[in-house]
Design a protein around this motif. Structure first.
Motif, PDB file in Angstrom:
ATOM      1  N   GLN A  69      22.245  20.742 -78.172  1.00 42.68           N
ATOM      2  CA  GLN A  69      23.482  20.971 -77.450  1.00 42.68           C
ATOM      3  C   GLN A  69      23.213  21.089 -75.957  1.00 42.68           C
ATOM      4  OE1 GLN A  69      25.656  24.394 -78.773  1.00 42.68           O
ATOM      5  NE2 GLN A  69      27.426  23.988 -77.465  1.00 42.68           N
ATOM      6  N   GLY A  70      23.915  20.302 -75.176  1.00 41.14           N
ATOM      7  CA  GLY A  70      23.742  20.341 -73.730  1.00 41.14           C
ATOM      8  C   GLY A  70      22.651  19.435 -73.200  1.00 41.14           C
ATOM      9  N   ARG A  96      14.143  23.868 -72.852  1.00 44.36           N
ATOM     10  CA  ARG A  96      14.812  25.101 -73.277  1.00 44.36           C
ATOM     11  C   ARG A  96      14.850  26.124 -72.144  1.00 44.36           C
ATOM     12  NH1 ARG A  96      12.027  24.218 -78.210  1.00 44.36           N
ATOM     13  NH2 ARG A  96      10.288  25.480 -77.443  1.00 44.36           N
ATOM     14  N   SER A 122      14.434  25.691 -68.877  1.00 43.70           N
ATOM     15  CA  SER A 122      15.208  25.232 -67.720  1.00 43.70           C
ATOM     16  C   SER A 122      16.704  25.333 -67.991  1.00 43.70           C
ATOM     17  CB  SER A 122      14.825  23.789 -67.374  1.00 43.70           C
ATOM     18  OG  SER A 122      13.435  23.690 -67.128  1.00 43.70           O
ATOM     19  N   GLN A 123      17.105  24.999 -69.200  1.00 44.14           N
ATOM     20  CA  GLN A 123      18.515  25.098 -69.541  1.00 44.14           C
ATOM     21  C   GLN A 123      18.981  26.548 -69.517  1.00 44.14           C
ATOM     22  OE1 GLN A 123      20.526  22.254 -70.031  1.00 44.14           O
ATOM     23  NE2 GLN A 123      21.983  23.899 -69.571  1.00 44.14           N
ATOM     24  N   ALA A 124      18.114  27.440 -69.982  1.00 52.43           N
ATOM     25  CA  ALA A 124      18.457  28.868 -69.935  1.00 52.43           C
ATOM     26  C   ALA A 124      18.610  29.337 -68.489  1.00 52.43           C
ATOM     27  CB  ALA A 124      17.389  29.692 -70.651  1.00 52.43           C
ATOM     28  N   SER A 125      17.740  28.872 -67.604  1.00 57.66           N
ATOM     29  CA  SER A 125      17.832  29.238 -66.190  1.00 57.66           C
ATOM     30  C   SER A 125      19.099  28.677 -65.556  1.00 57.66           C
ATOM     31  CB  SER A 125      16.599  28.733 -65.434  1.00 57.66           C
ATOM     32  OG  SER A 125      15.425  29.388 -65.876  1.00 57.66           O
ATOM     33  N   LEU A 126      19.440  27.457 -65.913  1.00 61.74           N
ATOM     34  CA  LEU A 126      20.665  26.855 -65.394  1.00 61.74           C
ATOM     35  C   LEU A 126      21.903  27.594 -65.892  1.00 61.74           C
ATOM     36  CD1 LEU A 126      19.719  23.079 -65.729  1.00 61.74           C
ATOM     37  CD2 LEU A 126      20.097  24.318 -63.582  1.00 61.74           C
ATOM     38  N   ASP A 127      21.874  27.989 -67.155  1.00 59.96           N
ATOM     39  CA  ASP A 127      22.997  28.748 -67.715  1.00 59.96           C
ATOM     40  C   ASP A 127      23.174  30.076 -66.985  1.00 59.96           C
ATOM     41  OD1 ASP A 127      23.418  26.726 -69.526  1.00 59.96           O
ATOM     42  OD2 ASP A 127      22.419  27.736 -71.199  1.00 59.96           O
ATOM     43  N   SER A 128      22.064  30.686 -66.608  1.00 58.20           N
ATOM     44  CA  SER A 128      22.108  31.966 -65.894  1.00 58.20           C
ATOM     45  C   SER A 128      22.558  31.782 -64.447  1.00 58.20           C
ATOM     46  CB  SER A 128      20.733  32.631 -65.932  1.00 58.20           C
ATOM     47  OG  SER A 128      20.704  33.813 -65.166  1.00 58.20           O
ATOM     48  N   GLN A 176      24.157  29.121 -63.102  1.00 58.54           N
ATOM     49  CA  GLN A 176      25.465  28.446 -63.006  1.00 58.54           C
ATOM     50  C   GLN A 176      25.621  27.707 -61.664  1.00 58.54           C
ATOM     51  OE1 GLN A 176      28.302  28.361 -65.413  1.00 58.54           O
ATOM     52  NE2 GLN A 176      26.431  28.720 -66.612  1.00 58.54           N
ATOM     53  N   GLU A 185      26.523  24.856 -58.981  1.00 65.59           N
ATOM     54  CA  GLU A 185      27.565  23.846 -58.892  1.00 65.59           C
ATOM     55  C   GLU A 185      27.147  22.660 -58.026  1.00 65.59           C
ATOM     56  OE1 GLU A 185      31.226  25.582 -57.675  1.00 65.59           O
ATOM     57  OE2 GLU A 185      31.341  26.942 -59.414  1.00 65.59           O
TER      58      GLU A 185
END
Length: 402
Positions: free
Chosen positions: A4-5, A278, A280-286, A288, A290
């Motif tokens: 996902q993502g 995984r 990097s995606q967690a860091s991006l989610d945190s 946010q 733009e």
């Protein structure tokens, strides 16, 4: 891992990716291609450069003559570009920019790998030193002589930023070098075209940087096993390689050593790549983010290993240094390579006529620091094979690289 993502190349570019339509441009303005983005054009210029071709005969770990199957700077660079592009795709970044940065990142390496760089840095100590990253910048902004209207390759700001800062900012908020002084070549170019040395580079550059780590960790194991300097049994004691080896042996108990080694390498790359995605995606989610500016202002690298993987990767590097890079057989060759580079530097600095005609003319001009830098430019551009050939031309005895 959950998909996902994750991007597979079919989704719109992320808002925080580098957008070629909004590039900061080139130092020398040019009309752009109607069929290629600016980052695709950078990649193509890099591939067609003389410096890229020379990577074919430059050492990774093992000197080229030791065998055709060992990696060179060129094959390593292609492997880094493949991983960088895969990481960029997964995060919906600009794959062409990530690939371009990966392809250019080793341009400044001397013959004989880090041995040659250490020797040249020592010889250049009184003339500003030698740094392969700064040399890469000199090559793409000055030393390549291909185009009618400018020296270098006239790459975009984003590619140059990624080349110089792929391992992080070079300058602190006070304008001082982080960890060590900023090489003069980078400062000189930065005065013309501000690369914002105190900020983090794009995610595309960060993908290229960690792809380099992933590639050489895995592929140096492969070359080490091929050479006989490493053994499968030795790998069993390492966390990441040991787990993989046990899994392979359990599933394929009769598999020969050659195929077992390939299984270790490919699985290790997969595990590390998926860990980076995984994390990097967690860091991006945190975070946010733009825009790309949010990435540059994040204050840390976003594309990174997880904590546990970082520890395993650090242990793996220590293992490779102890058992491969500092193996007595490798050190013996490094000693000979060191002697060749030092001899050539002295010969060219003391006698301009020892250099080829085009370089000889420039060597007869300028002060001693300028002459030393010219010698460093010439020497660092050599392939392993050309350096050996030059040494044999100039000296009665050339050390054996075996």
């Amino acid at each position: 891992m959950s998909m996902q993502g994750v991007g597979f190349g079919y989704r719109e570019r992320a808002s925080y990716a580098c957008d070629p339509q909004h590039s900061r441009g080139r130092l020398v303005p040019e009309s752009e291609s109607p069929t290629r983005t600016v980052f695709q054009r950078d990649r193509d210029r890099i591939i067609h450069s003389t410096a890229f071709r020379r990577l074919k005969h430059k050492t990774q770990v093992f000197i080229a003559h030791e065998g055709d199957h060992y990696r060179t700077r060129l094959t390593h660079t292609i492997e880094v570009a493949q991983i960088a592009r895969a990481l960029a795709r997964s995060m919906r970044l600009d794959e062409d920019l990530a690939e371009a940065i990966a392809l250019v990142h080793d341009f400044g390496h001397t013959p004989f790998g880090h041995t040659g760089e250490d020797a040249l840095d020592e010889k250049m100590r009184n003339f500003g030193g030698f740094d392969h990253n700064a040399q890469s910048l000199r090559i793409v902004t000055s030393l390549e002589k291909r185009y009618a209207e400018f020296d270098g390759l006239n790459l975009t700001w984003e590619t140059l930023e990624g080349l110089v800062k792929h391992n992080g900012p070079l300058m602190d908020a006070q304008g001082q070098g982080i960890g060590h002084p900023i090489p003069a070549a980078i400062l000189e170019y930065n005065a013309q075209y501000d690369l914002e040395l105190s900020r983090y580079a794009s995610l595309e550059a960060q993908c290229a940087a960690i792809a380099d780590d992933i590639a050489y960790n895995a592929h140096d194991i492969d070359d080490g096993l091929r050479s006989g300097l490493l053994s499968l049994d030795a790998l069993e004691g390492m966390a990441i390689t040991g787990d993989i080896l046990r899994a392979v042996r359990q599933k394929y108990p009769k598999l020969d050593d050659v195929r077992t080694a390939h299984e270790i390498v490919r699985r290790q790359i997969t595990i590390m790549v998926e860990d980076v995605i995984r994390q990097s995606q967690a860091s991006l989610d945190s975070l946010q983010p733009e825009t790309i500016e949010d990435i540059r202002n994040a204050g840390k690298s976003i594309v990174a290993f997880s904590g546990p993987m970082r520890l395993q990767e650090k242990a793996l590097k220590s293992f490779l240094y102890k058992n491969l890079y500092f193996h007595e057989n490798v050190l013996k060759v490094r000693k000979s390579a060191d002697e060749i580079v030092r001899d050539l530097f002295d010969a060219y600095l003391n006698d301009a006529d020892a250099m080829p005609e085009g370089w000889r003319d420039e060597q007869n001009q300028g002060d001693l620091p300028a002459k030393a830098r010219l010698v460093a430019d010439f020497l660092s551009g050599m392939t392993d094979t050309y350096a050996v050939r030059e040494h044999r031309r100039l000296f009665d005895h050339t050390p054996e690289l075996s």
